[in-house]
Write an enzyme that holds these catalytic residues in place. Structure first.
Site, short mmCIF file in Angstrom:
data_model
loop_
_atom_site.label_atom_id
_atom_site.label_comp_id
_atom_site.label_asym_id
_atom_site.label_seq_id
_atom_site.Cartn_x
_atom_site.Cartn_y
_atom_site.Cartn_z
N GLU A 119 0.97 -1.19 0.05
CA GLU A 119 -0.17 -0.11 -0.01
C GLU A 119 1.05 1.24 -0.03
O GLU A 119 0.35 2.35 0.16
CB GLU A 119 -0.86 0.08 1.23
CG GLU A 119 -2.01 -1.07 1.21
CD GLU A 119 -3.14 -0.71 0.24
OE1 GLU A 119 -3.40 0.23 -0.43
OE2 GLU A 119 -3.71 -1.62 0.26
N HIS A 142 -3.86 2.26 8.34
CA HIS A 142 -5.04 1.50 7.77
C HIS A 142 -5.09 0.32 8.66
O HIS A 142 -4.15 -0.67 8.85
CB HIS A 142 -4.69 1.10 6.30
CG HIS A 142 -5.52 -0.03 5.79
ND1 HIS A 142 -7.05 0.34 5.83
CD2 HIS A 142 -5.26 -1.25 5.38
CE1 HIS A 142 -7.60 -0.83 5.52
NE2 HIS A 142 -6.70 -1.76 5.22
N HIS A 144 -8.50 -2.61 10.24
CA HIS A 144 -9.97 -3.32 10.02
C HIS A 144 -10.68 -3.57 11.46
O HIS A 144 -10.79 -4.63 12.09
CB HIS A 144 -9.62 -4.78 9.68
CG HIS A 144 -8.87 -4.83 8.40
ND1 HIS A 144 -8.15 -6.04 8.05
CD2 HIS A 144 -8.53 -3.92 7.40
CE1 HIS A 144 -7.48 -5.79 6.67
NE2 HIS A 144 -7.57 -4.77 6.32
N HIS A 215 -14.25 -2.90 4.35
CA HIS A 215 -12.88 -3.35 4.28
C HIS A 215 -12.33 -2.79 5.70
O HIS A 215 -11.85 -3.42 6.77
CB HIS A 215 -12.22 -2.67 2.96
CG HIS A 215 -10.67 -2.78 3.10
ND1 HIS A 215 -9.96 -2.69 1.84
CD2 HIS A 215 -9.84 -3.47 3.97
CE1 HIS A 215 -8.93 -2.95 2.10
NE2 HIS A 215 -8.65 -3.41 3.33
ZN LIG Z 1 -7.06 -3.82 4.50
#
Ligand SMILES: [Zn+2]
Length: 270
Positions: A119, A142, A144, A215
């Site tokens: 990413e 980032h 979850h 996501h």
């Molecule tokens: Zn992810």
């Protein structure tokens, strides 16, 4: 073996924060397998001796040109690395990179040649945007978060500011500590340019935390601990909502007047 963090207490303190947050992400169940990414702009802690260090990798293409990142340095979680391992050993599960003068390539400088997260282009694009805007934000996360991701499986909560309003109304601290709310981005392929562009657009619309439908979240703040805190308070609010629903009722939520009072008394941006 030399360690770039030796005798650099300020830089080490930032990397220690990354390791601490990585541990929280695992403990909370938000970082299964190699899930999630962290990058931080460490340029302000780079000294002349660091600038003189040789690269330990070939130059690698970012895949785009990011003019604001000229001369910038980053710590990045490694690709395929686990947050729970990074928590124990950040310099074996992530690496320090510098952006080359062409603003389109980077090289790894320390401690081991751990390739950065896949990413990386989207994270670096966000950092480039933040610098262009003159933002003091230096960290991007980032992850979850279970309850927040669950919310996005209902179209009702994907409508602009529907989730923000509900989450803010669960407990006053949510609005105080995540005062810009939760931006919503519809489902897009992970790692895609489209997702990166939509994320930057949402940040530009004045959100620090952006929800990717079905996501996870992408959050920015001054440092990684603050970015984590914003996600944590939002997810706590989602848990309160779900707890009330599990007790068999729709939670009342604070009133519009009560939330406006918070904005007025604490000088909040929204
Ligand atoms: Zn992810």
């Amino acid at each position: 073996m030399t360690n770039i963090l030796d005798n650099r207490p300020a830089l080490k303190a930032e990397i220690d924060k990354v390791a601490e947050v990585a541990g929280y992400l695992w403990t909370k169940g938000w970082a299964e397998r190699n899930g999630g990414n962290i990058t931080i702009n460490i340029t302000e802690w780079v000294d002349d001796a660091m600038r003189g260090l040789p690269a330990i990798s070939e130059p690698k293409a970012i895949g785009t040109s990011l003019p604001q990142l000229k001369g910038c340095w980053f710590y990045c979680k490694g690709t395929q690395k686990r947050m729970r391992d990074l928590a124990r050993d950040p310099m074996s599960n992530g690496s320090i990179i510098r952006i080359l003068p062409d603003c389109a390539h980077y090289e790894i400088v320390a401690d081991a040649p751990v390739a950065p997260t896949s990413e990386l282009p989207s994270h670096l694009s966000v950092h480039d945007y933040l610098l262009a805007k003159g933002s003091p934000y230096r960290a991007s996360l980032h992850t979850h978060p279970i309850e927040l991701v669950a919310l996005t499986h209902s179209k009702k909560w994907m409508e602009k500011d529907a989730a923000t309003r509900m989450l803010w109304s669960m407990i006053p601290e949510t609005k105080a500590f995540c005062p810009r709310g939760l931006g919503m981005v519809p489902y897009m392929l992970p790692s895609s340019v489209e997702l990166a562009d939509a994320t930057i657009k949402a940040i530009d619309e004045d959100y620090d935390v952006v929800m990717w439908e079905k996501h996870g979240v992408f959050a920015v703040d001054t440092d990684i601990m603050s970015a984590f805190d914003q996600v944590d308070v939002l997810n706590k609010a989602a848990q309160i909502y779900i707890s009330a629903r599990n007790m068999g009722f729709e939670p009342e939520g604070m009133t519009d007047d009560q939330m406006q009072e918070l904005t007025d008394v604490f000088g909040l941006p929204k």
